[in-house]
Motif scaffolding. Structure first.
Motif, PDB file in Angstrom:
ATOM      1  N   VAL A   1      16.376  -2.777   2.514  1.00  0.00           N
ATOM      2  CA  VAL A   1      16.521  -1.742   1.429  1.00  0.00           C
ATOM      3  C   VAL A   1      15.470  -2.594   0.316  1.00  0.00           C
ATOM      4  O   VAL A   1      15.231  -3.640   0.105  1.00  0.00           O
ATOM      5  CB  VAL A   1      17.899  -2.587   0.921  1.00  0.00           C
ATOM      6  N   LYS A   2      14.764  -1.563  -0.406  1.00  0.00           N
ATOM      7  CA  LYS A   2      13.786  -1.829  -1.250  1.00  0.00           C
ATOM      8  C   LYS A   2      14.556  -2.029  -2.677  1.00  0.00           C
ATOM      9  O   LYS A   2      15.317  -1.443  -3.183  1.00  0.00           O
ATOM     10  CB  LYS A   2      12.649  -0.890  -1.117  1.00  0.00           C
ATOM     11  N   THR A   3      13.689  -2.948  -3.598  1.00  0.00           N
ATOM     12  CA  THR A   3      14.145  -2.977  -4.834  1.00  0.00           C
ATOM     13  C   THR A   3      13.654  -2.070  -5.805  1.00  0.00           C
ATOM     14  O   THR A   3      12.809  -1.154  -5.386  1.00  0.00           O
ATOM     15  CB  THR A   3      13.896  -4.281  -5.401  1.00  0.00           C
ATOM     16  N   THR A   4      14.155  -1.802  -6.991  1.00  0.00           N
ATOM     17  CA  THR A   4      13.718  -0.834  -7.905  1.00  0.00           C
ATOM     18  C   THR A   4      12.236  -1.323  -8.312  1.00  0.00           C
ATOM     19  O   THR A   4      11.522  -0.070  -8.630  1.00  0.00           O
ATOM     20  CB  THR A   4      14.419  -0.933  -9.156  1.00  0.00           C
ATOM     21  N   GLN A   5      11.800  -2.373  -8.426  1.00  0.00           N
ATOM     22  CA  GLN A   5      10.668  -2.725  -8.644  1.00  0.00           C
ATOM     23  C   GLN A   5       9.492  -2.141  -7.649  1.00  0.00           C
ATOM     24  O   GLN A   5       8.341  -1.914  -7.910  1.00  0.00           O
ATOM     25  CB  GLN A   5      10.523  -4.333  -9.077  1.00  0.00           C
ATOM     26  N   GLN A   6       9.794  -2.584  -6.342  1.00  0.00           N
ATOM     27  CA  GLN A   6       9.244  -2.172  -5.110  1.00  0.00           C
ATOM     28  C   GLN A   6       9.093  -0.406  -5.368  1.00  0.00           C
ATOM     29  O   GLN A   6       7.833   0.092  -4.858  1.00  0.00           O
ATOM     30  CB  GLN A   6       9.758  -2.550  -3.854  1.00  0.00           C
ATOM     31  N   LEU A   7      10.100  -0.040  -5.571  1.00  0.00           N
ATOM     32  CA  LEU A   7      10.060   1.714  -5.634  1.00  0.00           C
ATOM     33  C   LEU A   7       9.182   2.042  -6.614  1.00  0.00           C
ATOM     34  O   LEU A   7       8.498   3.121  -6.484  1.00  0.00           O
ATOM     35  CB  LEU A   7      11.388   2.238  -5.739  1.00  0.00           C
ATOM     36  N   GLN A   8       8.973   1.638  -7.717  1.00  0.00           N
ATOM     37  CA  GLN A   8       8.150   1.930  -8.818  1.00  0.00           C
ATOM     38  C   GLN A   8       6.864   1.804  -8.708  1.00  0.00           C
ATOM     39  O   GLN A   8       6.095   2.648  -9.250  1.00  0.00           O
ATOM     40  CB  GLN A   8       8.501   1.119 -10.152  1.00  0.00           C
ATOM     41  N   LYS A   9       6.489   0.883  -7.631  1.00  0.00           N
ATOM     42  CA  LYS A   9       4.837   0.809  -7.030  1.00  0.00           C
ATOM     43  C   LYS A   9       4.515   1.939  -6.548  1.00  0.00           C
ATOM     44  O   LYS A   9       3.406   2.268  -6.539  1.00  0.00           O
ATOM     45  CB  LYS A   9       4.658  -0.463  -6.627  1.00  0.00           C
ATOM     46  N   THR A  10       5.455   2.858  -5.790  1.00  0.00           N
ATOM     47  CA  THR A  10       4.802   3.766  -5.214  1.00  0.00           C
ATOM     48  C   THR A  10       5.275   5.267  -5.778  1.00  0.00           C
ATOM     49  O   THR A  10       4.817   6.093  -5.283  1.00  0.00           O
ATOM     50  CB  THR A  10       5.637   3.877  -3.831  1.00  0.00           C
ATOM     51  N   ALA A  11       5.999   5.188  -6.655  1.00  0.00           N
ATOM     52  CA  ALA A  11       6.516   6.401  -7.558  1.00  0.00           C
ATOM     53  C   ALA A  11       5.000   7.205  -8.005  1.00  0.00           C
ATOM     54  O   ALA A  11       4.243   6.434  -8.681  1.00  0.00           O
ATOM     55  CB  ALA A  11       7.622   6.152  -8.511  1.00  0.00           C
ATOM     56  N   GLY A  12       4.956   8.343  -7.644  1.00  0.00           N
ATOM     57  CA  GLY A  12       4.057   9.309  -8.164  1.00  0.00           C
ATOM     58  C   GLY A  12       2.428   8.908  -7.651  1.00  0.00           C
ATOM     59  O   GLY A  12       1.761   9.229  -8.249  1.00  0.00           O
ATOM     60  N   GLY A  13       2.579   8.140  -6.790  1.00  0.00           N
ATOM     61  CA  GLY A  13       1.425   7.615  -6.170  1.00  0.00           C
ATOM     62  C   GLY A  13       0.302   8.670  -5.477  1.00  0.00           C
ATOM     63  O   GLY A  13       1.085   9.857  -5.012  1.00  0.00           O
ATOM     64  N   LYS A  14      -0.726   8.675  -5.489  1.00  0.00           N
ATOM     65  CA  LYS A  14      -1.541   9.906  -4.943  1.00  0.00           C
ATOM     66  C   LYS A  14      -1.911   9.631  -3.548  1.00  0.00           C
ATOM     67  O   LYS A  14      -2.078   8.244  -3.336  1.00  0.00           O
ATOM     68  CB  LYS A  14      -2.811  10.044  -5.958  1.00  0.00           C
ATOM     69  N   THR A  15      -2.345  10.364  -2.980  1.00  0.00           N
ATOM     70  CA  THR A  15      -2.791  10.671  -1.402  1.00  0.00           C
ATOM     71  C   THR A  15      -4.048  10.539  -1.425  1.00  0.00           C
ATOM     72  O   THR A  15      -4.787  11.657  -1.562  1.00  0.00           O
ATOM     73  CB  THR A  15      -1.982  11.758  -0.583  1.00  0.00           C
ATOM     74  N   ILE A  16      -4.836   9.327  -1.373  1.00  0.00           N
ATOM     75  CA  ILE A  16      -6.231   9.464  -1.489  1.00  0.00           C
ATOM     76  C   ILE A  16      -6.957   8.918  -0.393  1.00  0.00           C
ATOM     77  O   ILE A  16      -6.323   7.952   0.541  1.00  0.00           O
ATOM     78  CB  ILE A  16      -6.774   8.532  -2.823  1.00  0.00           C
ATOM     79  N   PHE A  17      -8.002   9.489   0.374  1.00  0.00           N
ATOM     80  CA  PHE A  17      -8.693   9.098   1.541  1.00  0.00           C
ATOM     81  C   PHE A  17     -10.128   8.748   0.852  1.00  0.00           C
ATOM     82  O   PHE A  17     -10.918   9.304   0.509  1.00  0.00           O
ATOM     83  CB  PHE A  17      -8.779  10.070   2.474  1.00  0.00           C
ATOM     84  N   TYR A  18     -10.174   7.305   0.776  1.00  0.00           N
ATOM     85  CA  TYR A  18     -11.402   6.790   0.226  1.00  0.00           C
ATOM     86  C   TYR A  18     -12.570   6.781   1.446  1.00  0.00           C
ATOM     87  O   TYR A  18     -12.403   6.106   2.616  1.00  0.00           O
ATOM     88  CB  TYR A  18     -11.202   5.458  -0.074  1.00  0.00           C
ATOM     89  N   ASP A  19     -13.916   6.818   1.205  1.00  0.00           N
ATOM     90  CA  ASP A  19     -14.971   6.755   1.997  1.00  0.00           C
ATOM     91  C   ASP A  19     -14.713   7.622   3.111  1.00  0.00           C
ATOM     92  O   ASP A  19     -15.216   7.054   4.239  1.00  0.00           O
ATOM     93  CB  ASP A  19     -15.223   5.445   2.357  1.00  0.00           C
TER      94      ASP A  19
END
Length: 263
Positions: A5-23
């Motif tokens: 089970v993930k905490t609210t703080q952990q969930l906030q780190k991934t909220a709205g994150g972009k899907t990026i492939f670097y290099d």
């Protein structure tokens, strides 16, 4: 310590994150096929694109915003939905389980685990895809040597640099076998490419028939060539285009699983 089970703080780190492939290092390939073959593999709600040109890619992603490094490939045919042009995804072999799960569960992409091998040595790119003991795709490309069809070179370079508008269908089948829990729904996602390197490539390609990965079904009539690119790719959030008829779409739902009849 990890937890199921993930905490609210952990969930906030991934909220709205972009899907990026670097290099991302990617070889894109283009070939003409028979128009009737493209029409055959498209669901009824999609119409064939203006030109019967198949697009495939094989790529190395050394760093991403969402999971460990992995390799991936894809097979696409041109399609149109209500005037919007794009590429319908038929197959997407992949080497990482998390990236596979995210692509299948969130987007509905037809991803399968595979053995993907890539080598870039000087001006030579070689790659292969193997599943269930069958190497169904092999490519050998000479980077910077122009494309197989010189008159199409500028077109292929532009198509690669412009990115892709990817059509894909999200659905879930009911566990009691009665049909769909989530009815098939068509989406479009834009892949934006910020390329630092875009070079034409002369390619030799080999497709081997497989009951599980039938890339060879899209028979090459004329090999146009390839484009090698390096840069950062960003997959934008999807746009819902509408629902598909469950019964009409049923024959097209076997791109995510291998064809085992249990005999």
């Amino acid at each position: 310590m990890g937890s199921f089970v993930k905490t609210t703080q952990q969930l906030q780190k991934t909220a709205g994150g972009k899907t990026i492939f670097y290099d991302a290092g990617m070889l894109s390939l283009y070939w003409e096929t028979k128009p009737e073959l493209i029409e055959k593999v498209l669901p009824e709600e999609l119409k064939p694109g203006r030109k019967p040109v198949v697009k495939a890619f094989i790529a190395n992603y050394p760093r991403t915003s969402f999971c460990p490094p992995y390799k991936e490939a894809g097979l696409f045919v041109p399609a149109i939905k209500d005037g919007q042009e794009g590429d319908y995804c038929l197959s997407m072999p992949i080497t990482d389980g998390q990236a596979m799960a995210m692509g299948r569960e969130i987007m509905g992409l037809p991803k399968k685990m595979a053995d993907i091998r890539i080598s870039v040595n000087g001006g030579r790119f070689t790659g292969s895809i193997e599943r269930n003991g069958i190497v169904f795709f092999k490519v050998d490309a000479e980077i910077g040597a122009g494309t197989n069809q010189p008159t199409r070179e500028a077109e292929l370079l532009k198509a690669t640099a412009d990115g892709m508008n990817i059509f894909h269908v999200k659905y879930t089948k009911a566990p009691d076998g009665s049909g769909f829990d989530l009815p098939p729904t068509l989406y479009a996602n834009k892949l934006d490419c910020q390329c630092r390197v875009v070079k034409p490539a002369k390619v030799e390609m080999e497709l081997t028939d497989s009951p599980h990965d039938p890339w060879a079904e899209l028979e090459p009539v004329r090999l146009l060539g390839g484009v090698y690119s390096e840069g950062d790719n960003t997959l934008q959030k999807g746009t819902k285009l509408g629902s598909l008829s469950p019964m009409e779409f049923l024959p097209y739902t076997f791109t995510r699983w291998d064809w085992w009849l249990g005999e």
